[in-house]
Design a protein around this motif. Structure first.
Motif, PDB file in Angstrom:
ATOM      1  N   GLY A  51      -3.019  15.189 -22.608  1.00  0.00           N
ATOM      2  CA  GLY A  51      -2.198  13.981 -22.549  1.00  0.00           C
ATOM      3  C   GLY A  51      -0.724  14.275 -22.703  1.00  0.00           C
ATOM      4  N   LEU A  52      -0.378  15.230 -23.598  1.00  0.00           N
ATOM      5  CA  LEU A  52       1.026  15.607 -23.773  1.00  0.00           C
ATOM      6  C   LEU A  52       1.605  16.227 -22.505  1.00  0.00           C
ATOM      7  N   LEU A  53       0.769  17.009 -21.814  1.00  0.00           N
ATOM      8  CA  LEU A  53       1.246  17.695 -20.617  1.00  0.00           C
ATOM      9  C   LEU A  53       1.531  16.723 -19.481  1.00  0.00           C
ATOM     10  N   PHE A  54       0.780  15.670 -19.390  1.00  0.00           N
ATOM     11  CA  PHE A  54       0.889  14.779 -18.235  1.00  0.00           C
ATOM     12  C   PHE A  54       1.509  13.413 -18.548  1.00  0.00           C
ATOM     13  N   THR A  55       1.930  13.215 -19.793  1.00  0.00           N
ATOM     14  CA  THR A  55       2.546  11.944 -20.171  1.00  0.00           C
ATOM     15  C   THR A  55       4.058  12.098 -20.215  1.00  0.00           C
ATOM     16  N   LYS A  56       4.788  11.150 -19.691  1.00  0.00           N
ATOM     17  CA  LYS A  56       6.240  11.186 -19.710  1.00  0.00           C
ATOM     18  C   LYS A  56       6.737  10.924 -21.129  1.00  0.00           C
ATOM     19  N   SER A  57       7.836  11.544 -21.470  1.00  0.00           N
ATOM     20  CA  SER A  57       8.405  11.386 -22.811  1.00  0.00           C
ATOM     21  C   SER A  57       9.231  10.117 -22.932  1.00  0.00           C
ATOM     22  N   TYR A  58       9.319   9.354 -21.892  1.00  0.00           N
ATOM     23  CA  TYR A  58      10.070   8.104 -21.931  1.00  0.00           C
ATOM     24  C   TYR A  58       9.345   7.074 -21.087  1.00  0.00           C
ATOM     25  N   SER A  59       9.647   5.875 -21.333  1.00  0.00           N
ATOM     26  CA  SER A  59       9.017   4.791 -20.575  1.00  0.00           C
ATOM     27  C   SER A  59       9.932   4.365 -19.442  1.00  0.00           C
ATOM     28  N   SER A  60       9.343   4.231 -18.279  1.00  0.00           N
ATOM     29  CA  SER A  60      10.146   3.816 -17.125  1.00  0.00           C
ATOM     30  C   SER A  60      10.414   2.317 -17.126  1.00  0.00           C
ATOM     31  N   LYS A  61       9.624   1.602 -17.971  1.00  0.00           N
ATOM     32  CA  LYS A  61       9.796   0.159 -18.024  1.00  0.00           C
ATOM     33  C   LYS A  61      10.741  -0.190 -19.171  1.00  0.00           C
ATOM     34  N   VAL A  62      12.003  -0.101 -18.931  1.00  0.00           N
ATOM     35  CA  VAL A  62      13.010  -0.391 -19.940  1.00  0.00           C
ATOM     36  C   VAL A  62      13.671  -1.711 -19.593  1.00  0.00           C
ATOM     37  N   ASN A  63      13.794  -2.558 -20.623  1.00  0.00           N
ATOM     38  CA  ASN A  63      14.447  -3.841 -20.398  1.00  0.00           C
ATOM     39  C   ASN A  63      15.918  -3.627 -20.095  1.00  0.00           C
ATOM     40  N   LYS A  64      16.340  -3.956 -18.947  1.00  0.00           N
ATOM     41  CA  LYS A  64      17.716  -3.777 -18.532  1.00  0.00           C
ATOM     42  C   LYS A  64      18.417  -5.127 -18.467  1.00  0.00           C
ATOM     43  N   LEU A  65      19.627  -5.130 -19.035  1.00  0.00           N
ATOM     44  CA  LEU A  65      20.425  -6.347 -19.010  1.00  0.00           C
ATOM     45  C   LEU A  65      21.313  -6.301 -17.776  1.00  0.00           C
ATOM     46  N   THR A  66      21.139  -7.245 -16.915  1.00  0.00           N
ATOM     47  CA  THR A  66      21.923  -7.305 -15.679  1.00  0.00           C
ATOM     48  C   THR A  66      23.099  -8.252 -15.873  1.00  0.00           C
ATOM     49  N   LEU A  67      24.292  -7.726 -15.676  1.00  0.00           N
ATOM     50  CA  LEU A  67      25.510  -8.520 -15.821  1.00  0.00           C
ATOM     51  C   LEU A  67      26.012  -8.956 -14.456  1.00  0.00           C
ATOM     52  N   THR A  68      26.589 -10.130 -14.449  1.00  0.00           N
ATOM     53  CA  THR A  68      27.218 -10.598 -13.206  1.00  0.00           C
ATOM     54  C   THR A  68      28.576  -9.922 -13.057  1.00  0.00           C
ATOM     55  N   ASP A  69      29.124 -10.031 -11.862  1.00  0.00           N
ATOM     56  CA  ASP A  69      30.440  -9.430 -11.623  1.00  0.00           C
ATOM     57  C   ASP A  69      31.505 -10.063 -12.516  1.00  0.00           C
ATOM     58  N   LYS A  70      31.393 -11.364 -12.776  1.00  0.00           N
ATOM     59  CA  LYS A  70      32.377 -12.038 -13.626  1.00  0.00           C
ATOM     60  C   LYS A  70      32.274 -11.537 -15.076  1.00  0.00           C
ATOM     61  N   GLU A  71      31.040 -11.347 -15.564  1.00  0.00           N
ATOM     62  CA  GLU A  71      30.853 -10.850 -16.934  1.00  0.00           C
ATOM     63  C   GLU A  71      31.398  -9.431 -17.077  1.00  0.00           C
ATOM     64  N   LYS A  72      31.178  -8.600 -16.065  1.00  0.00           N
ATOM     65  CA  LYS A  72      31.735  -7.248 -16.103  1.00  0.00           C
ATOM     66  C   LYS A  72      33.252  -7.278 -16.138  1.00  0.00           C
ATOM     67  N   ALA A  73      33.849  -8.132 -15.321  1.00  0.00           N
ATOM     68  CA  ALA A  73      35.314  -8.226 -15.285  1.00  0.00           C
ATOM     69  C   ALA A  73      35.860  -8.717 -16.627  1.00  0.00           C
TER      70      ALA A  73
END
Length: 492
Positions: A51-73
């Motif tokens: 399991g250690l050999l074939f399991t990723k050390s991180y999860s690909s399903k990470v909650n990402k916060l998406t910002l709008t262009d106005k919020e970034k500015a």
């Protein structure tokens, strides 16, 4: 002949086949005979490894916060970079003091300050080693032979024969089994403390210790209990309370190491630690005593061997002694001395030793020559004691000032007699006295501290350093100038 060899080959194959079958049979039989819990454990272990050999050390399903262009500015607009250095007002007294006090001469008994010749009462050049021709000549010879420096730590091609000679001479002078030389005086005690005291240990420390000791204690991550400056009764109170805690948890007490850390002669106060009483507490409560003698080395005791000689205490009773070579000997770096097993531990655990470039050989040679001068002319220590007592007595008569420090100490602190004044007001008055004294040809300095980082901030003072080459006429001149400056500052 061919038939014979063919028959031999068939016989060998049959033997190997029989042996392999037998090994397989024994393996299967061993598996069936093994306890069931053993087989389950091995199977689980194999599955876990797979399991250690074939399991990723991180999860690909990470909650990402998406910002709008106005919020970034908006975030970019709000962000303000921090300045590389703090904003200091142009009229800040410390800044003005730094900008205007420029030295363009050797830091000997006299120094040229802003083009004016002044009697130097600020540098910790107690034995007047800075500027001695014999030391300079030997340093130049060493420079021509070895070059500027090794450009590497002691353990990586940084050790030169001069370093070994310096360590040997220091150990002989102090009367210890071994000595170790650091390339920076501040780093000596700051590296030695965390080399021994670790997380889970406890340190009993005088609250008046210098900043280098404070940094060493901080790096150790040990539990710290500070006692009032030079107050052995307060220290014993803390030790008694800790002894009661140890009785409640004897198992923990067995693995907890206890350290007592003091200065031989406190640079921030000018007084000597009560070593005889500290030794009593050390044996009674089973403490390891570390003592920094950066100021007392070369200045206390009949031959300059420090506080142990001053109180006639066997030096082997102190677990570790450190000192700077940058004061009495006028060189650079620091050293520690003690039992061989104590010193050897630092060669792999003292961070300032392992990861700093070694001392330039010419500075080690300068320290060796200065140490030989101290051994061959012990009367310079007597002259230093006499000058310290003379200045202490004369300055104690100056109205408006209070002299702090032992009479034998080469470091004196002049504090304002009005103890109820605010710190900012007292500092301003002391700077005014220093400025007036400089105009009359005496170089003084206000004791400076990193106020936000100090565990216990000393009172404002003028720190005065005594030199063994001063004569009575020069010392009288110093007292006269300070008296005039103090009177003028009080009237202004």
């Amino acid at each position: 002949m061919f038939n014979f060899l063919h028959m031999c080959g068939l016989a060998a194959e049959a033997t190997l086949s029989t042996t392999a079958s037998w090994d397989l049979y024994e393996t299967i039989q061993a598996l069936f005979q093994a306890p069931s819990y053993h087989l389950v454990f091995e199977a689980a272990l194999i599955l876990w490894i797979v399991g250690l050999l074939f399991t990723k050390s991180y999860s690909s399903k990470v909650n990402k916060l998406t910002l709008t262009d106005k919020e970034k500015a908006d975030l970019v607009e709000e962000w303000q970079p921090e300045p590389l250095v703090p904003n200091v007002p142009e009229d800040d007294p410390e800044l003005i003091n730094i900008r205007t006090r420029i030295v363009d001469s050797k830091l000997g008994k006299y120094v040229t300050l802003n083009g004016q010749k002044c009697l130097n009462m600020a540098s910790l050049n107690f034995l007047a080693m800075v500027g001695k021709e014999v030391i300079e000549e030997e340093a130049v010879k060493s420079l021509k032979k070895y070059g500027v420096g090794a450009c590497g730590p002691r353990g990586f091609y940084g050790t030169v024969d001069v370093h070994l000679e310096e360590e040997e001479k220091l150990a002989q002078f102090m009367g210890t089994e071994e000595a170790i030389v650091y390339s920076y005086g501040f780093a000596t005690i700051a590296s030695a403390i965390p080399a021994y005291s670790k997380r889970g240990d406890i340190i009993f420390c005088d609250e008046g210790v210098c900043f280098a000791i404070q940094k060493g204690i901080q790096a150790s991550r040990s539990k710290v209990k500070m006692f009032r400056h030079n107050d052995t009764a307060d220290l014993e109170r803390l030790l008694t309370l800790h002894a009661e805690e140890e009785r409640k948890d004897v198992k923990k007490a067995r693995v907890t190491r206890k350290f007592l850390i003091v200065e031989g002669l406190y640079v921030n106060y000018g007084d000597i630690c009560p070593l005889p009483k500290l030794m009593e507490l050390k044996w009674k409560y089973k403490l390891r005593l570390f003592m920094d003698e950066s100021i007392s080395f070369g200045t206390l005791g009949k031959t300059g061997r420090g506080v142990t000689e001053h109180f006639n205490v066997p030096i082997d009773d102190v677990d570790f002694i450190s000192a700077s070579l940058e004061n009495a000997l006028g060189s650079f770096g620091g050293f520690g001395c003690g039992k061989s097993y104590v010193i050897d531990h630092q060669r792999l655990s003292g961070l300032g030793y392992c990861f700093s470039a070694s001392t330039p050989p010419m500075l080690s040679q300068a320290a060796i020559v200065a140490l030989d001068l101290l051994k061959n002319t012990p009367d310079m220590v007597d002259r230093l004691h006499a000058n310290s007592a003379y200045l202490h007595e004369k300055l104690s008569r100056v109205p408006g000032l209070r002299v702090v420090g032992d009479t034998v100490s080469p470091v004196l602190h002049l504090q304002l007699a009005e103890s109820d004044r605010k710190r900012a007001s007292a500092m301003a008055t002391l700077r005014c006295i220093v400025q007036m004294a400089e105009e009359e040809g005496v170089a003084l300095v206000v004791a400076s501290y990193l106020e936000k980082d100090e565990r216990h901030l000393p009172p404002p003072s003028i720190r005065l350093a005594v030199n063994c080459d001063l004569d009575e006429k020069e010392m009288d001149r110093v007292v006269e100038v300070i008296d005039h400056a103090c009177l003028a500052s009080s009237n202004s």
